[in-house]
Design a protein around this motif. Structure first.
Motif, PDB file in Angstrom:
ATOM      1  N   ALA A 303       2.569 -48.081 -12.561  1.00  0.00           N
ATOM      2  CA  ALA A 303       3.169 -48.448 -13.851  1.00  0.00           C
ATOM      3  C   ALA A 303       2.804 -49.868 -14.270  1.00  0.00           C
ATOM      4  N   ARG A 304       2.055 -50.575 -13.428  1.00  0.00           N
ATOM      5  CA  ARG A 304       1.682 -51.984 -13.658  1.00  0.00           C
ATOM      6  C   ARG A 304       2.915 -52.825 -13.973  1.00  0.00           C
ATOM      7  N   THR A 305       3.918 -52.684 -13.112  1.00  0.00           N
ATOM      8  CA  THR A 305       5.135 -53.485 -13.258  1.00  0.00           C
ATOM      9  C   THR A 305       5.415 -54.224 -11.957  1.00  0.00           C
ATOM     10  N   MET A 306       6.055 -55.372 -12.087  1.00  0.00           N
ATOM     11  CA  MET A 306       6.488 -56.145 -10.929  1.00  0.00           C
ATOM     12  C   MET A 306       7.915 -56.620 -11.156  1.00  0.00           C
ATOM     13  N   GLU A 307       8.714 -56.525 -10.114  1.00  0.00           N
ATOM     14  CA  GLU A 307      10.047 -57.111 -10.143  1.00  0.00           C
ATOM     15  C   GLU A 307       9.974 -58.406  -9.343  1.00  0.00           C
ATOM     16  N   LEU A 308      10.159 -59.522 -10.013  1.00  0.00           N
ATOM     17  CA  LEU A 308      10.095 -60.825  -9.353  1.00  0.00           C
ATOM     18  C   LEU A 308      11.498 -61.242  -8.950  1.00  0.00           C
ATOM     19  N   ILE A 309      11.689 -61.441  -7.671  1.00  0.00           N
ATOM     20  CA  ILE A 309      12.999 -61.838  -7.160  1.00  0.00           C
ATOM     21  C   ILE A 309      12.981 -63.347  -6.937  1.00  0.00           C
ATOM     22  N   VAL A 310      13.888 -64.053  -7.616  1.00  0.00           N
ATOM     23  CA  VAL A 310      13.927 -65.512  -7.540  1.00  0.00           C
ATOM     24  C   VAL A 310      15.317 -65.969  -7.122  1.00  0.00           C
ATOM     25  N   GLY A 311      15.395 -67.197  -6.644  1.00  0.00           N
ATOM     26  CA  GLY A 311      16.684 -67.776  -6.306  1.00  0.00           C
ATOM     27  C   GLY A 311      17.540 -67.935  -7.539  1.00  0.00           C
TER      28      GLY A 311
END
Length: 546
Positions: A303-311
């Motif tokens: 799906a060309r998606t990214m979930e970016l997990i940040v502080g």
């Protein structure tokens, strides 16, 4: 004829002054003379016009067919007369002879003049079109001639250009006589002449400015691999270097930021982030989202998606003002990006602690049987292997898979709904505190289209805390409790009913599949500066009255 005297000098002078090829002018003159001659002598006659470089004039020649018996002396010539011109002439041959152009007269000369002027004008237009068409993506400077309906008309010398409103940097104001710079974006060949379209807002202009300021880019040592802009506000470019000894970011920034500052001044203060290019999309996205730091990434290549997990302290930095940073990073990388905080991930994990009896569709009786076999909370079902599920007493493997899907659906929907709300209202303390008080049943209300946080607050005050409570109300009762018109109340109830009917008609698997749409909604809401404006028009009157 006076008009055709000294043509050689005229051709050379016009060609030099207007930059028109001599051959084009000669062809125009030949066409003009031929048009006039045919009009004067008749279109049935075989006439040709030829330029003589020796005499510097257009000469007319007429061709006639050699015949033994002359019938029409305008298109035929007798054998006897033909032999006077060419002793070898035979019947059927075509023989030509020079005509007297003085017969054409003054009116014919004026006609020829108009044809010549038109041809010269067309030639000039063609030259200008080719010149600027070959200069696409080139930076040019001109003077503002006027501003017309928001579009800037620019004098480039040989022609005019237009900078449409959409290609201008917001907030810039120009008046007649100001110098203005931009990149040639398009060139259209229209009837009144070539139309050059310039831009100051396109990414190409940003790239060209860096090429002008950074010698390493001009020399192809450093390459701008991608660029993204929100004109006048912020931009990002990704750069790479062919030479390991040349730092691409440092080359673009320059000594004490001199090079990038020069570009910024041309863009009226537009902030520019310069990030290193990486072939690995994950590494590149981490660079693109700077200055925020990414803890980890969940990737969906299909799906060309990214979930970016940040502080938690990096969340607002990653999203940026009005969602600028994540939008630019997404455009720069070509991936759809979703920003999630560590606390939201923790909340998702905590969702696994929910007792099975609280999950819709499991039922108290089933929850009690499963608890007796070690499956008391959602986490135990989610972490169970297929082998463990198939060995549960009293349930088939398909039944256990269905229960697991219900658990996954419930926990994911709950986590993502909370995540979207936290992102959406992160700057509103009162709203954040209210979200923390919401029960799972109240969260269900927020999934109904048009129902926002303020509406849920009003419903809670009126002791309407679940979807079932809402559907039990009549439109009159709801209108009275929420100070709505009857039509507004009826619309809310109708929307809620349709939403529930649609969800009940779906299988658990279909609902799980629809989480993809919910995920897109989370990203959209997290970028919304004024979330309440998203409410449907029919419910806005209530929302604004709180």
């Amino acid at each position: 004829m006076e008009m055709f005297e000294n043509l050689k000098n005229v051709i050379e002078q016009v060609g030099k002054e207007e930059g028109i090829d001599k051959a084009i002018l000669i062809e125009a003159l030949e066409d003009a003379m031929l048009t006039v001659a045919r009009k004067h002598f008749g279109f049935h006659r075989d006439i040709e016009a030829k330029w003589s470089d020796e005499t510097g004039e257009i000469q007319l020649y007429e061709f006639k067919t050699v015949v033994d018996d002359l019938f029409d002396d305008e298109i035929e010539i007798s054998t006897e007369e033909a032999h006077k011109l060419d002793p070898d002439a035979q019947p059927g041959d075509s023989i030509g002879f020079k005509m007297d152009s003085m017969e054409l007269g003054r009116i014919a000369a004026q006609t020829a003049k108009q044809v010549i002027i038109q041809k010269v004008r067309e030639a000039k237009k063609d030259i200008v079109f080719k010149e600027y068409n070959n200069r696409k993506n080139e930076v040019v400077t001109g003077l503002v001639r006027k501003v017309e309906r928001g579009d800037i008309i620019v004098d480039l010398g040989r022609t005019e250009a237009i900078i449409p409103r959409r290609e201008q940097i917001p907030g810039e104001i120009y008046k007649a006589g100001d110098r203005i710079q931009g990149v040639i974006l398009e060139v259209h060949d229209i009837s009144r002449g070539p139309q050059v379209v310039m831009s100051r807002a396109d990414e190409i202009y940003l790239i060209k400015l860096f090429e002008m300021e950074v010698p390493e880019i001009y020399e192809n040592i450093v390459t701008i691999r991608a660029a993204a802009r929100e004109p006048g506000v912020r931009a990002k470019i990704a750069v790479s270097s062919k030479d390991a000894d040349v730092d691409p970011v440092g080359a673009c920034v320059g000594m004490k930021g001199s090079r990038v500052q020069s570009v910024v001044s041309n863009l009226r203060g537009e902030k520019i982030d310069i990030v290193p290019w990486e072939e690995d999309p994950v590494r590149f996205v981490c660079n693109a989202i700077a200055p925020a730091e990414v803890s980890r990434i969940r990737l969906n290549e299909a799906a060309r998606t990214m979930e970016l997990i940040v502080g938690d302290d990096q969340l607002s930095l990653a999203i940026g003002k009005k969602g600028q940073n994540v939008r630019l990073a997404s455009k720069l990388s070509g991936w759809r990006l979703d920003i999630t905080s560590e606390s939201d991930i923790l909340r998702r994990t905590e969702s696994g602690k929910i007792p099975l009896r609280m999950i819709p569709g499991v039922g108290d009786a089933n929850a009690e049987v499963l608890a007796g076999q070690g499956f008391e909370i959602a986490e135990t079902i989610m972490n169970a292997t297929d082998e463990q599920l198939s060995s549960v007493t009293g349930f088939s493997f398909d039944q256990m898979k269905n229960i697991r899907n219900r658990v996954l659906l419930y926990t994911e929907e709950r986590a993502r709904t909370l995540s979207s709300l936290k992102n959406r209202f992160r700057h509103e303390v009162d709203s954040m505190e209210f979200i923390d008080t919401l029960t799972d049943r109240q969260l269900e209300l927020l999934k109904i289209p048009g129902v926002g946080l303020k509406l849920v607050r009003h419903l809670k005050i009126s002791d309407i805390e679940t979807v079932d409570d809402l559907l039990k109300c009549s439109s009159d009762d709801l209108a009275s409790k929420l100070a709505l018109s009857d039509d507004e109340a009826a619309l809310i109830l109708q929307t809620a009913k349709q939403f529930i009917e649609k969800r009940e008609a779906q299988s658990v698997e279909e609902k799980l599949e629809n989480l993809k749409a919910l995920e897109q909604g989370i990203l959209d809401m997290s970028l919304d500066e004024q979330p309440e404006d998203e409410l449907e028009p029919e419910t806005k009157s209530l929302e604004s009255g709180s």
